[in-house]
Design a protein around this motif. Structure first.
Motif, PDB file in Angstrom:
ATOM      1  N   ARG A 241      57.682  37.101  43.569  1.00 14.62           N
ATOM      2  CA  ARG A 241      56.472  37.647  44.193  1.00 14.62           C
ATOM      3  C   ARG A 241      55.907  38.785  43.352  1.00 14.62           C
TER       4      ARG A 241
ATOM      5  N   TYR B 232      43.797  39.765  36.583  1.00 12.41           N
ATOM      6  CA  TYR B 232      42.568  38.979  36.742  1.00 12.41           C
ATOM      7  C   TYR B 232      41.671  39.504  37.845  1.00 12.41           C
ATOM      8  N   ARG B 233      41.972  40.668  38.390  1.00 14.54           N
ATOM      9  CA  ARG B 233      41.094  41.233  39.420  1.00 14.54           C
ATOM     10  C   ARG B 233      39.753  41.576  38.804  1.00 14.54           C
ATOM     11  N   LYS B 234      38.717  41.184  39.492  1.00 15.91           N
ATOM     12  CA  LYS B 234      37.361  41.415  38.986  1.00 15.91           C
ATOM     13  C   LYS B 234      37.133  42.878  38.648  1.00 15.91           C
TER      14      LYS B 234
ATOM     15  N   TYR C  17      33.963  43.185  30.413  1.00 15.72           N
ATOM     16  CA  TYR C  17      32.920  42.248  29.999  1.00 15.72           C
ATOM     17  C   TYR C  17      31.583  42.945  29.803  1.00 15.72           C
ATOM     18  N   LYS C  18      31.332  43.948  30.619  1.00 19.34           N
ATOM     19  CA  LYS C  18      30.092  44.710  30.416  1.00 19.34           C
ATOM     20  C   LYS C  18      30.118  45.399  29.055  1.00 19.34           C
TER      21      LYS C  18
ATOM     22  N   LEU D   5      38.164  43.682  35.304  1.00 19.93           N
ATOM     23  CA  LEU D   5      37.604  42.906  34.195  1.00 19.93           C
ATOM     24  C   LEU D   5      36.124  43.130  33.976  1.00 19.93           C
ATOM     25  N   VAL D   6      35.402  43.454  35.056  1.00 17.14           N
ATOM     26  CA  VAL D   6      33.951  43.451  34.937  1.00 17.14           C
ATOM     27  C   VAL D   6      33.484  44.517  33.941  1.00 17.14           C
TER      28      VAL D   6
ATOM     29  N   ASP E 152      49.485  48.831  47.821  1.00 17.76           N
ATOM     30  CA  ASP E 152      48.577  47.687  47.636  1.00 17.76           C
ATOM     31  C   ASP E 152      49.219  46.391  48.112  1.00 17.76           C
ATOM     32  N   TYR E 153      50.533  46.306  47.941  1.00 17.00           N
ATOM     33  CA  TYR E 153      51.260  45.082  48.291  1.00 17.00           C
ATOM     34  C   TYR E 153      52.522  45.430  49.061  1.00 17.00           C
TER      35      TYR E 153
ATOM     36  N   THR F 293      50.785  39.352  37.400  1.00 15.91           N
ATOM     37  CA  THR F 293      49.866  38.399  36.762  1.00 15.91           C
ATOM     38  C   THR F 293      48.493  38.458  37.416  1.00 15.91           C
ATOM     39  N   ALA F 294      48.470  38.350  38.742  1.00 13.77           N
ATOM     40  CA  ALA F 294      47.198  38.320  39.464  1.00 13.77           C
ATOM     41  C   ALA F 294      46.377  39.579  39.211  1.00 13.77           C
TER      42      ALA F 294
ATOM     43  N   ALA G 148      54.239  37.466  40.246  1.00  9.15           N
ATOM     44  CA  ALA G 148      52.925  36.877  40.570  1.00  9.15           C
ATOM     45  C   ALA G 148      51.889  37.982  40.789  1.00  9.15           C
ATOM     46  N   ILE G 149      52.297  39.058  41.448  1.00 11.56           N
ATOM     47  CA  ILE G 149      51.377  40.180  41.691  1.00 11.56           C
ATOM     48  C   ILE G 149      50.915  40.778  40.363  1.00 11.56           C
TER      49      ILE G 149
END
Lengths: 204, 204
Positions: free
Chosen positions: B178, B188-190, B197-198, B193-194, B164-165, B184-185, B181-182
């Protein structure tokens, strides 16, 4: 060697979520991000400066920009135009710098069409994560309040589907840290790098 | 409410790239990552401790782990077994904690099959980015040296396709930043998370 293009970072989210506050906080920090200033026909508010907060333009000037296809996205709100000049974005990206846009959700979807590889960040109101506990503690809420919250939350989730990241704006400084980590991480995504390394080997 | 699962972070890359050094540097920092200690049948080296550097096991114990399907991945190098016990990984992820694996490229591809949603980071030797300039300055290099570098670089790029990276290990502290940061990021990937939230809205 051709300069690597910068990343386009689009910060958006529902009205009132605090996009402007988070964007200002990021830009106040030591960052390599370049902020793309929006253009508007609305009157400057107390303390707002042309070329800092917005580019303030007449309606005629703005409509000429639309006609000349010089806006990456634009929209009309309560009788005023708002938009993003495309030249600054293109120029800055081609210099290898990352560009931050802070725009409304309608505009973000227009930008996605032109920059499918942009990094789209949905700033989310913190109330959504508290929603379930609030709803399940329903003794304290009327049905109308609950139904309205559910409706708003569902609409927000549908918007969020179009983004790459969802960041909660519970505290401005936390939201900033998350967004900065996302920008850093995106530079190391394989999809962005593998072509660079392949090109690097195309000698002869 | 069901606890959110942690993220599985897989750090891999070609032999000699410095995976162990980068992993130790990350784990020495203040981080929420849990390191999954590998299991091996090789003898401890001077200063290595059981349960810290590795779990040191006999060949019989290791082969029983293989037979019992208790290893997420394993491989044999120069007559010794190396592997990742699956129970620790599963248990820690289910507690909502992120787990870091530092493993060889063969093992990483085995892990991908079981954890398609893991975060796979390819640590890259810094020489690759200098390759083009070295190759184009070819007056100073023999054809054999150039051809060998091209071959190695191409093989590495083919491996990197599965990740992926891609993070360059030019300096250990930069590679650490780096990777942090990866991690952490990725929270928050949609896509991660989606569903949360659903679910959050699935009341009644």
């Amino acid at each position: 060697m051709e300069k690597e293009r910068g990343l386009l970072i689009v910060l958006s989210g529902p009205s009132g979520v605090g996009k402007g506050t988070v964007r200002k906080a990021i830009m106040n920090e030591d960052t390599d991000l370049q902020y793309s200033i929006s253009m508007t026909t609305r009157q400057p508010r107390e303390g707002e400066m042309d070329g800092v907060d917005y580019f303030f333009k007449s309606k005629e000037e703005f409509e000429k920009m639309i006609a000349d296809n010089k806006l990456l996205e634009w929209a009309e709100f309560v009788g005023n135009y708002y938009g993003t000049p495309v030249d600054y974005v293109e120029q800055t990206l081609s210099e290898g710098k990352d560009v931050l846009l802070e725009i409304e959700v309608q505009g973000a979807m227009q930008v996605r069409k032109h920059f499918p590889n942009g990094v789209f960040i949905f700033l989310m109101p913190p109330s959504l994560s508290e929603l379930r506990s609030r709803i399940t503690n329903r003794g304290t809420e009327t049905d109308d309040v609950i139904n309205n919250r559910m409706k708003v939350a569902k609409e927000e989730i549908e918007l969020m589907e179009n983004y790459d990241y969802v960041v909660e704006n519970d505290r401005v400084e936390l939201a900033c840290e998350r967004i900065k980590a996302i920008v850093t991480a995106e530079h190391y995504r394989k999809d962005r790098l593998v072509d660079k390394y392949k090109k690097l080997l195309e000698v002869e």
